[in-house]
Design a protein around this motif. Structure first.
Motif, mmCIF file in Angstrom:
data_model
loop_
_atom_site.group_PDB
_atom_site.id
_atom_site.type_symbol
_atom_site.label_atom_id
_atom_site.label_comp_id
_atom_site.label_asym_id
_atom_site.label_seq_id
_atom_site.Cartn_x
_atom_site.Cartn_y
_atom_site.Cartn_z
ATOM 1 N N LYS A 1 0.831 -1.209 0.000
ATOM 2 C CA LYS A 1 0.000 0.000 0.000
ATOM 3 C C LYS A 1 0.866 1.259 0.000
ATOM 4 O O LYS A 1 0.616 2.200 -0.745
ATOM 5 C CB LYS A 1 -0.932 0.018 1.221
ATOM 6 N N SER A 2 1.875 1.272 0.865
ATOM 7 C CA SER A 2 2.770 2.434 0.935
ATOM 8 C C SER A 2 3.507 2.613 -0.384
ATOM 9 O O SER A 2 3.710 3.736 -0.852
ATOM 10 C CB SER A 2 3.799 2.263 2.047
ATOM 11 N N ALA A 3 3.930 1.507 -0.986
ATOM 12 C CA ALA A 3 4.655 1.579 -2.255
ATOM 13 C C ALA A 3 3.785 2.228 -3.317
ATOM 14 O O ALA A 3 4.239 3.065 -4.108
ATOM 15 C CB ALA A 3 5.089 0.180 -2.685
ATOM 16 N N GLN A 4 2.483 1.878 -3.312
ATOM 17 C CA GLN A 4 1.565 2.482 -4.289
ATOM 18 C C GLN A 4 1.377 3.969 -4.017
ATOM 19 O O GLN A 4 1.419 4.791 -4.930
ATOM 20 C CB GLN A 4 0.199 1.790 -4.225
ATOM 21 N N ARG A 5 1.181 4.295 -2.729
ATOM 22 C CA ARG A 5 0.979 5.707 -2.367
ATOM 23 C C ARG A 5 2.181 6.552 -2.767
ATOM 24 O O ARG A 5 2.041 7.619 -3.347
ATOM 25 C CB ARG A 5 0.748 5.834 -0.852
ATOM 26 N N LEU A 6 3.398 6.056 -2.440
ATOM 27 C CA LEU A 6 4.615 6.793 -2.755
ATOM 28 C C LEU A 6 4.774 6.968 -4.261
ATOM 29 O O LEU A 6 5.167 8.036 -4.747
ATOM 30 C CB LEU A 6 5.847 6.055 -2.198
ATOM 31 N N THR A 7 4.457 5.907 -4.993
ATOM 32 C CA THR A 7 4.605 5.964 -6.445
ATOM 33 C C THR A 7 3.705 7.049 -7.038
ATOM 34 O O THR A 7 4.165 7.880 -7.831
ATOM 35 C CB THR A 7 4.268 4.595 -7.068
ATOM 36 N N TYR A 8 2.443 7.075 -6.610
ATOM 37 C CA TYR A 8 1.532 8.076 -7.180
ATOM 38 C C TYR A 8 1.882 9.479 -6.681
ATOM 39 O O TYR A 8 1.648 10.471 -7.380
ATOM 40 C CB TYR A 8 0.074 7.710 -6.896
ATOM 41 N N TYR A 9 2.491 9.562 -5.504
ATOM 42 C CA TYR A 9 2.976 10.850 -5.014
ATOM 43 C C TYR A 9 4.086 11.345 -5.928
ATOM 44 O O TYR A 9 4.123 12.519 -6.328
ATOM 45 C CB TYR A 9 3.482 10.706 -3.572
ATOM 46 N N VAL B 1 4.554 10.548 -9.014
ATOM 47 C CA VAL B 1 3.984 10.893 -10.324
ATOM 48 C C VAL B 1 3.530 12.358 -10.335
ATOM 49 O O VAL B 1 3.684 13.058 -11.325
ATOM 50 C CB VAL B 1 2.794 9.960 -10.670
ATOM 51 N N ARG B 2 3.008 12.813 -9.189
ATOM 52 C CA ARG B 2 2.499 14.187 -9.121
ATOM 53 C C ARG B 2 3.580 15.207 -8.784
ATOM 54 O O ARG B 2 3.357 16.399 -8.909
ATOM 55 C CB ARG B 2 1.391 14.275 -8.059
ATOM 56 N N MET B 3 4.765 14.741 -8.304
ATOM 57 C CA MET B 3 5.820 15.666 -7.895
ATOM 58 C C MET B 3 6.437 16.359 -9.106
ATOM 59 O O MET B 3 6.499 15.781 -10.189
ATOM 60 C CB MET B 3 6.931 14.877 -7.172
ATOM 61 N N PRO B 4 6.929 17.625 -8.938
ATOM 62 C CA PRO B 4 7.607 18.303 -10.040
ATOM 63 C C PRO B 4 8.848 17.506 -10.477
ATOM 64 O O PRO B 4 9.525 16.927 -9.633
ATOM 65 C CB PRO B 4 8.045 19.638 -9.437
ATOM 66 N N SER B 5 9.099 17.515 -11.791
ATOM 67 C CA SER B 5 10.199 16.720 -12.336
ATOM 68 C C SER B 5 11.526 16.982 -11.639
ATOM 69 O O SER B 5 12.290 16.059 -11.349
ATOM 70 C CB SER B 5 10.374 17.024 -13.824
ATOM 71 N N GLU B 6 11.801 18.283 -11.361
ATOM 72 C CA GLU B 6 13.129 18.590 -10.798
ATOM 73 C C GLU B 6 13.298 18.013 -9.392
ATOM 74 O O GLU B 6 14.380 17.626 -8.992
ATOM 75 C CB GLU B 6 13.444 20.099 -10.829
ATOM 76 N N GLU B 7 12.174 17.913 -8.654
ATOM 77 C CA GLU B 7 12.268 17.320 -7.313
ATOM 78 C C GLU B 7 12.507 15.820 -7.389
ATOM 79 O O GLU B 7 13.256 15.253 -6.599
ATOM 80 C CB GLU B 7 10.996 17.607 -6.513
#
Ligand code: ZN
Length: 203
Positions: free
Chosen positions: A28-36, A38-44
């Motif tokens: 569950k955490s792995a999925q949450r982190l992954t989608y987080y 995906v939404r993060m700015p590219s440079e970060e």
């Protein structure tokens, strides 16, 4: 993890799978982190990825204390202000940071990188124990402080080490109680850890 049934793109599934391999990261955490991510700015995301690569490319182990370092020997081992007659044996690099935060210890360290754990197939050869024995042979070390965590495995490891090094060093001590039983050093507050250091007992 049953990611086959997730209606997600291949790169997403690949990242979930990689994150899931990390300690403490369930599916569950792995999925949450992954989608987080995906939404993060590219440079970060790039900065994060570069920081992860840098620890692998630039960090090595100190040939003396086995701590992680950019320079071998590390800055602690080469600091002339440190007391080279004392070695504090800890499980993990984070424990060195925890003890350093207290400012109540001026000796050197030795990082085992784990504890003996028959259940997890961790034996003496998996820890940096041979390097510790090598360090102690013919050295000026007058005290070895066994600062493994107060849990079952930490105690068993301390006992094992005590048997091994008893003849190699004049004084072997163990951190005083007062540390939360079963708790980890890295989570102990500075005052508790300082008291544990000051009240250490002959093993
Ligand atoms: Zn070192």
């Amino acid at each position: 993890m049953n990611s086959d049934f997730l209606p997600a793109a291949e790169p997403v599934l690949r990242l979930i799978e990689q994150l899931h391999k990390l300690p403490g990261i369930g599916p569950k955490s792995a999925q949450r982190l992954t989608y987080y991510l995906v939404r993060m700015p590219s440079e970060e995301v790039r900065a994060l990825a570069e920081a992860m690569l840098a620890v692998k490319e630039r960090i090595t182990f100190c040939s003396r204390c086995q701590n992680v370092t950019e320079r071998d020997p590390c800055s602690l081992c080469t600091d002339p202000r440190r007391d080279a007659t004392a070695i504090c044996v800890v499980e993990e690099p984070l424990d060195v940071l925890a003890i350093e935060r207290t400012h109540s210890y001026r000796g050197l360290y030795h990082v085992l990188h784990g504890v003996l754990s028959p259940m997890n197939n961790v034996g003496p050869q998996d820890l940096r124990i041979a390097q510790l024995l090598e360090r102690l042979k013919g050295s000026q070390v007058a005290e070895v402080i066994l600062a493994t965590n107060p849990g079952l495995e930490g105690e068993a490891t301390a006992m094992y080490l005590h048997r091994l090094i008893g003849g190699l060093t004049p004084r072997v001590t163990r951190l005083a109680r007062g540390l939360p039983a079963g708790g980890d050093l890295e989570y102990a507050d500075d005052v508790t850890l300082t008291h544990a250091l000051q009240g250490r007992q002959p093993f």
